[in-house]
Scaffold this motif. Structure first.
Motif, PDB file in Angstrom:
ATOM      1  N   ALA A  55       0.814  -1.067  -0.055  1.00  0.00           N
ATOM      2  CA  ALA A  55      -0.003  -0.094   0.032  1.00  0.00           C
ATOM      3  C   ALA A  55       0.789   1.397   0.060  1.00  0.00           C
ATOM      4  O   ALA A  55       2.049   1.187   0.653  1.00  0.00           O
ATOM      5  CB  ALA A  55      -0.953   0.128   1.130  1.00  0.00           C
ATOM      6  N   SER A  56       0.238   2.377  -0.513  1.00  0.00           N
ATOM      7  CA  SER A  56       0.896   3.749  -0.597  1.00  0.00           C
ATOM      8  C   SER A  56       0.893   4.318   0.775  1.00  0.00           C
ATOM      9  O   SER A  56       1.760   5.012   1.060  1.00  0.00           O
ATOM     10  CB  SER A  56       0.465   4.604  -1.608  1.00  0.00           C
ATOM     11  N   ALA A  57      -0.096   4.207   1.554  1.00  0.00           N
ATOM     12  CA  ALA A  57      -0.158   4.605   3.040  1.00  0.00           C
ATOM     13  C   ALA A  57      -0.860   3.668   3.965  1.00  0.00           C
ATOM     14  O   ALA A  57      -1.732   2.797   3.496  1.00  0.00           O
ATOM     15  CB  ALA A  57      -0.949   6.020   3.014  1.00  0.00           C
ATOM     16  N   VAL A  58      -0.591   3.849   5.106  1.00  0.00           N
ATOM     17  CA  VAL A  58      -1.213   3.005   6.087  1.00  0.00           C
ATOM     18  C   VAL A  58      -1.831   3.810   7.402  1.00  0.00           C
ATOM     19  O   VAL A  58      -1.166   4.464   7.846  1.00  0.00           O
ATOM     20  CB  VAL A  58      -0.345   1.885   6.639  1.00  0.00           C
ATOM     21  N   VAL A  59      -2.841   3.426   7.742  1.00  0.00           N
ATOM     22  CA  VAL A  59      -3.361   4.126   8.983  1.00  0.00           C
ATOM     23  C   VAL A  59      -2.974   3.031  10.171  1.00  0.00           C
ATOM     24  O   VAL A  59      -3.454   1.895  10.186  1.00  0.00           O
ATOM     25  CB  VAL A  59      -4.869   4.279   9.110  1.00  0.00           C
ATOM     26  N   VAL A  60      -2.518   3.726  11.176  1.00  0.00           N
ATOM     27  CA  VAL A  60      -1.995   2.751  12.095  1.00  0.00           C
ATOM     28  C   VAL A  60      -2.321   3.385  13.562  1.00  0.00           C
ATOM     29  O   VAL A  60      -2.659   4.709  13.678  1.00  0.00           O
ATOM     30  CB  VAL A  60      -0.384   2.672  12.309  1.00  0.00           C
ATOM     31  N   PRO A  61      -2.262   2.742  14.704  1.00  0.00           N
ATOM     32  CA  PRO A  61      -2.290   3.392  16.033  1.00  0.00           C
ATOM     33  C   PRO A  61      -1.195   4.219  16.465  1.00  0.00           C
ATOM     34  O   PRO A  61      -0.187   4.168  15.759  1.00  0.00           O
ATOM     35  CB  PRO A  61      -2.152   2.148  17.149  1.00  0.00           C
ATOM     36  N   GLU A  62      -1.500   5.281  17.197  1.00  0.00           N
ATOM     37  CA  GLU A  62      -0.439   6.253  17.566  1.00  0.00           C
ATOM     38  C   GLU A  62       1.035   6.020  18.064  1.00  0.00           C
ATOM     39  O   GLU A  62       2.015   6.571  17.591  1.00  0.00           O
ATOM     40  CB  GLU A  62      -1.302   7.315  18.558  1.00  0.00           C
ATOM     41  N   ASP A  63       0.788   4.561  18.782  1.00  0.00           N
ATOM     42  CA  ASP A  63       2.183   4.210  19.313  1.00  0.00           C
ATOM     43  C   ASP A  63       2.731   2.984  18.339  1.00  0.00           C
ATOM     44  O   ASP A  63       3.628   2.359  18.842  1.00  0.00           O
ATOM     45  CB  ASP A  63       1.975   3.820  20.750  1.00  0.00           C
ATOM     46  N   LEU A  64       2.354   2.672  17.483  1.00  0.00           N
ATOM     47  CA  LEU A  64       2.742   1.687  16.587  1.00  0.00           C
ATOM     48  C   LEU A  64       4.200   2.102  15.838  1.00  0.00           C
ATOM     49  O   LEU A  64       4.272   2.766  15.108  1.00  0.00           O
ATOM     50  CB  LEU A  64       1.928   0.997  15.631  1.00  0.00           C
ATOM     51  N   PRO A  65       5.169   1.121  16.192  1.00  0.00           N
ATOM     52  CA  PRO A  65       6.369   1.602  15.670  1.00  0.00           C
ATOM     53  C   PRO A  65       6.384   1.107  13.989  1.00  0.00           C
ATOM     54  O   PRO A  65       5.967  -0.109  13.882  1.00  0.00           O
ATOM     55  CB  PRO A  65       7.660   0.854  16.196  1.00  0.00           C
TER      56      PRO A  65
END
Length: 197
Positions: A55-65
């Motif tokens: 994917a070109s972009a990913v929505v992630v949790p605030e603290d996910l490295p």
């Protein structure tokens, strides 16, 4: 509809890391996403699949490295992803429903003569009831409701304004829908659940 990652970040009030100018044209699941798509992960267990993500972009949790990915950091990734999906697909709904399923702004069809509407049903202003629709006794349809071919609405249902039922959707007796609800093709609402003890 397309949007930059920066625009989508602003939409969901997230924090952008990476290239905000990347253009996104669709939202897909983690396993299906490719170039021009945005996806999401909710936890560390799903994050282990990011190494193979295209994917070109990913929505992630605030603290996910994460490393070397363009990401939008939010408190609730699934909710943000749903907002993005609705935003990206809003512009395509009208074109996808052309012809017998014209999009928003269509001229109201009225009641097609091949539809069956019970004499006690109450129809709001500007409804569109397509062929082979069935509307049951005592049902109330709000203004500008659109019922596409094969829809079945049972007895004593109440639909708000601007409700859209796509082909072959079924509402069992006594269903209540608010304003601007969309029910997609072949969905069934009002069936018995499996939570009985």
């Amino acid at each position: 509809m397309t949007a930059t990652v920066r625009e989508l970040t602003e939409l969901v009030r997230g924090r952008l890391h990476g290239d905000g100018d990347v253009l996104i044209r669709d939202a897909r699941s983690l396993g299906e996403a490719g170039a021009g798509h945005i996806t999401f992960v909710e936890n560390d267990r799903q994050a282990r699949h990011l190494a193979a993500c295209r994917a070109s972009a990913v929505v992630v949790p605030e603290d996910l490295p994460v490393n070397d990915l363009t990401v939008i950091r939010v408190a609730h990734p699934l909710s943000a992803f749903i907002t993005i999906v609705e935003h990206l697909r809003r512009g395509t709904r009208a074109s996808a429903t052309a012809g017998t399923m014209s999009g928003e702004g269509e001229t109201p069809l009225g009641v097609d003569p091949r539809a069956v509407v019970h004499s006690s049903a109450v129809l709001g202003e500007g409804v569109s009831i397509h062929p082979f629709v069935s509307v049951g006794e005592g049902t109330v349809l709000g203004a500008r409701c659109r019922l596409y071919p094969g829809v079945v609405v049972g007895r004593h249902c109440r639909l708000g304004d601007d409700v859209t039922l796509y082909p072959h959707a079924v509402l069992y007796d006594d269903c209540v829908l608010g304003d601007r609800v969309i029910v997609h093709a072949h969905a069934v609402l009002g069936a018995d659940g499996f939570g009985y003890r």
